[in-house]
Design an enzyme around this catalytic site. Structure first.
Site, PDB file in Angstrom:
ATOM      1  N   SER A 150       8.840  -6.533  -4.646  1.00 18.54           N
ATOM      2  CA  SER A 150       8.026  -5.367  -5.275  1.00 18.54           C
ATOM      3  C   SER A 150       8.130  -4.230  -3.851  1.00 18.54           C
ATOM      4  O   SER A 150       9.058  -5.311  -2.736  1.00 18.54           O
ATOM      5  CB  SER A 150       6.714  -5.972  -4.502  1.00 18.54           C
ATOM      6  N   LYS A 151       7.806  -3.493  -3.967  1.00 17.94           N
ATOM      7  CA  LYS A 151       8.174  -2.364  -2.547  1.00 17.94           C
ATOM      8  C   LYS A 151       6.849  -3.274  -1.871  1.00 17.94           C
ATOM      9  O   LYS A 151       7.609  -2.931  -0.206  1.00 17.94           O
ATOM     10  CB  LYS A 151       7.466  -0.834  -3.172  1.00 17.94           C
ATOM     11  N   ARG A 152       5.870  -3.475  -1.478  1.00 18.88           N
ATOM     12  CA  ARG A 152       4.948  -4.033  -0.617  1.00 18.88           C
ATOM     13  C   ARG A 152       5.537  -4.538   0.444  1.00 18.88           C
ATOM     14  O   ARG A 152       5.420  -4.787   1.849  1.00 18.88           O
ATOM     15  CB  ARG A 152       4.071  -4.213  -1.603  1.00 18.88           C
ATOM     16  N   GLN A 167       9.089  -4.235   1.388  1.00 13.81           N
ATOM     17  CA  GLN A 167       9.753  -4.842   2.126  1.00 13.81           C
ATOM     18  C   GLN A 167       9.562  -3.520   3.410  1.00 13.81           C
ATOM     19  O   GLN A 167      10.168  -3.001   4.108  1.00 13.81           O
ATOM     20  CB  GLN A 167      10.461  -3.014   1.545  1.00 13.81           C
TER      21      GLN A 167
END
Length: 504
Positions: A256-258, A260
């Site tokens: 997921s993006k969060r 990164q």
RNA sequence: GCCCCCAUCGUCUAGAGGACUAGGACUCAAGCCUUUCAAGCUUGCUACAGGGGUUCGAAUCCCCUUGGGGGCACCA
């Protein structure tokens, strides 16, 4: 029923872009369909109107097309079992829910969302599994019908049969058994009349003759509901294939993006597109994430992948996304491109990076000298532009700070300036102004000056590129042309002289 | 908390009881090449989570422990 034709589907919900994990699921479903000469169906699961994002359907299709996954039936092209958008199939779901209601395999539930939420909270607080308590399970037909007739809002729940456990077969993992006590009567139809995923997906997969359901392993927990639904309808179940999830590189949770942070690792298809990953490379890479067609090699053509694909060979273990390997593989694909192909795929990236039109970039003939050199130096297309910033400037824009870039190895500022003078004088002799001619001239000059070629080239490289690291010098010079090179060297020389004065 | 799934180098993985002194790839390190940086070539480092079984024999089968992941919505 049709013959045993393999039919797979990709059924995303249009709530955003296609996530890496979804993309791999789509790819595997596509590979299996193509391998078996079956059909691949695209279906949009937009039963959740609250989260629906109308723009995302186009993005999903764009992503699939980019990867090269074509569909035989779908919302845009139709097909024999359409429509392929769930919001257009409401009547079908209601009809099926009604059938279940009449046969008493489902029932109306009048519990309010608030009551259910409170119930869950209490159960959690008591350290018990949050579960529907079955309050409406035994309502009489008359009462149920009467309350519905009065307009009291209700959902429809599947009445789970009394059995100790439920077992289903997963192609990758084998039999999976779940105790019925951990299951609760699931909601099939929401109070707004729209079907919930469980109902819609089961009805659609059956009506669309889907033979193999490929999806992420996060669906394993709810698979028993689907199996029970098939049973309630009296239908044969498709083959279940739960693909392992793709984890963050640090192993903490699903991709997921969060997670990164500032690093902005690509997660959605569009991220990979803008990062300059080649579709062929992505296709190859993703195919090998959880599946090994041949342990002795890594690079496969699409056709090889299609030919060898086998569901049962997929690994059940979740994998951390190996970005470094994707980059390496993309680099391999980049290097295998023809010069012409490399130039054409790079053009949009250059145009965007330097604020030019693609046509303008196309017209820069000099780039043909350097692009093949850059081809061996990048792993993604986004890395092309930084190697070429010197090509999109004129001499007047060149900045030589810090000045060290102009100072050759084992030379001081004065000596570097002198080196530039020698080179400057030489440029007129280079006819034609081609890399080979320049190289010959510079080699001779290095000998005459009793210098290593590398030392001689240092100040020139700085003057031409404005950096200490650059593509090969002679190709850059040829790309710029004699006049421009002279102007840059002159400018750099001036800077060096000033530096020499300042130092002494 | 409960249920389910999973477990080989740092990472992606090969391995379906003997062919395993555990193979490949990425990463990393060294060398060669060299016009800086790459690319290329060569070499090297590193793994069967732990403990019990089963068996003549286990990375491979079973159990437990540990660890990781997924799920427990009128979301998908």
């Amino acid at each position: 029923m049709m013959a045993d034709k393999v039919r797979t589907r990709f059924a995303p919900s249009p709530t955003g872009t296609v996530h890496l994990g979804s993309l791999r699921t789509a790819l595997f479903a596509w590979l299996w369909a193509r391998h078996a000469e079956g059909d691949f169906v695209l279906r949009i699961e937009d039963t959740d109107t609250k989260r629906f994002d109308p723009d995302s359907v186009a993005g999903i299709m764009e992503g699939l097309r980019w990867l090269g996954l074509d569909w035989d039936e779908g919302p845009d092209i139709g097909g024999p079992f359409g429509p392929y958008t769930q919001s257009e199939r409401g009547a079908l779901y209601r009809d099926h829910a009604q059938r279940l209601l009449s046969s008493d395999k489902s029932y109306r539930c009048f519990c309010s969302p608030e009551r259910l939420q409170r119930l869950r909270q209490e159960q959690r607080a008591a350290k018990r599994q949050p579960q529907y308590d079955g309050a409406c399970r035994h309502l009489s037909h008359d009462e149920s019908a009467a309350r519905a007739a009065v307009g009291e809002p209700f959902t429809i729940r599947l009445r789970l049969p009394a059995q100790a456990q439920i077992t289903f077969h997963d192609v990758i993992r084998g039999d999976i058994t779940v105790a019925a006590s951990t299951l609760q009567d699931p909601i099939l139809v929401k109070s707004d009349g729209m079907a919930v995923y469980h109902l819609a997906a089961v009805v659609d997969d059956h009506r669309m003759h889907i033979s193999h359901v490929l999806r992420g392993e996060e669906w394993i927990a709810t698979a028993p509901y689907h199996v029970l639904l098939y049973e309630a309808f009296g239908w044969d179940t498709p083959a279940w294939v739960h693909l392992p999830v793709i984890l963050n590189p640090d192993g903490k949770g699903k991709m997921s993006k969060r997670h990164q942070g500032e690093r902005h690792l690509p997660v959605n298809v569009q991220d990979f597109m803008t990062a300059g990953v080649l579709p062929d490379a992505m296709f190859n890479f993703l195919s090998l994430l959880g599946w090994t067609p041949d342990a002795s090699k890594e690079l496969f053509t699409r056709q090889e992948l299609i030919d060898r694909f086998e569901l049962a060979m997929i690994s059940p273990a979740a994998a951390k996304m190996p970005y470094a390997k994707l980059e390496w593989m993309n680099g391999e694909y980049v290097r295998r491109l023809s010069s012409q192909a490399f130039r054409s795929v790079s053009t949009p990236f250059l145009a965007r990076a330097f604020g030019k039109s693609e046509t303008a970039v196309d017209q820069m003939a000099g780039l043909d000298y350097v692009l093949p050199e850059i081809q061996t130096r990048v792993k993604t297309l986004r890395e092309v532009a930084p190697w070429l910033s010197w090509a999109f400037k004129s001499a007047a824009d060149m900045e030589y700070t810090p000045i060290d870039m102009l100072i050759g190895r084992q030379l001081d500022a004065r000596q570097s300036a002198e080196t530039l003078e020698v080179c400057q004088a030489m440029l007129e002799e280079a006819v034609p102004f081609e890399p080979k001619v320049l190289q010959a001239l510079f080699r001779v000059a290095a000998q005459e000056q009793d210098m290593k070629l590398g030392s001689l080239l240092g100040p020139v490289r700085g003057a031409i590129s404005g950096a200490k690291v650059s593509p090969p010098l002679f190709e850059m010079m040829a790309a710029l042309g004699r006049r421009e090179c002279q102007a840059r060297i002159h400018r750099a020389h001036t800077a060096l002289v000033a530096e020499d004065v300042a130092r002494s």
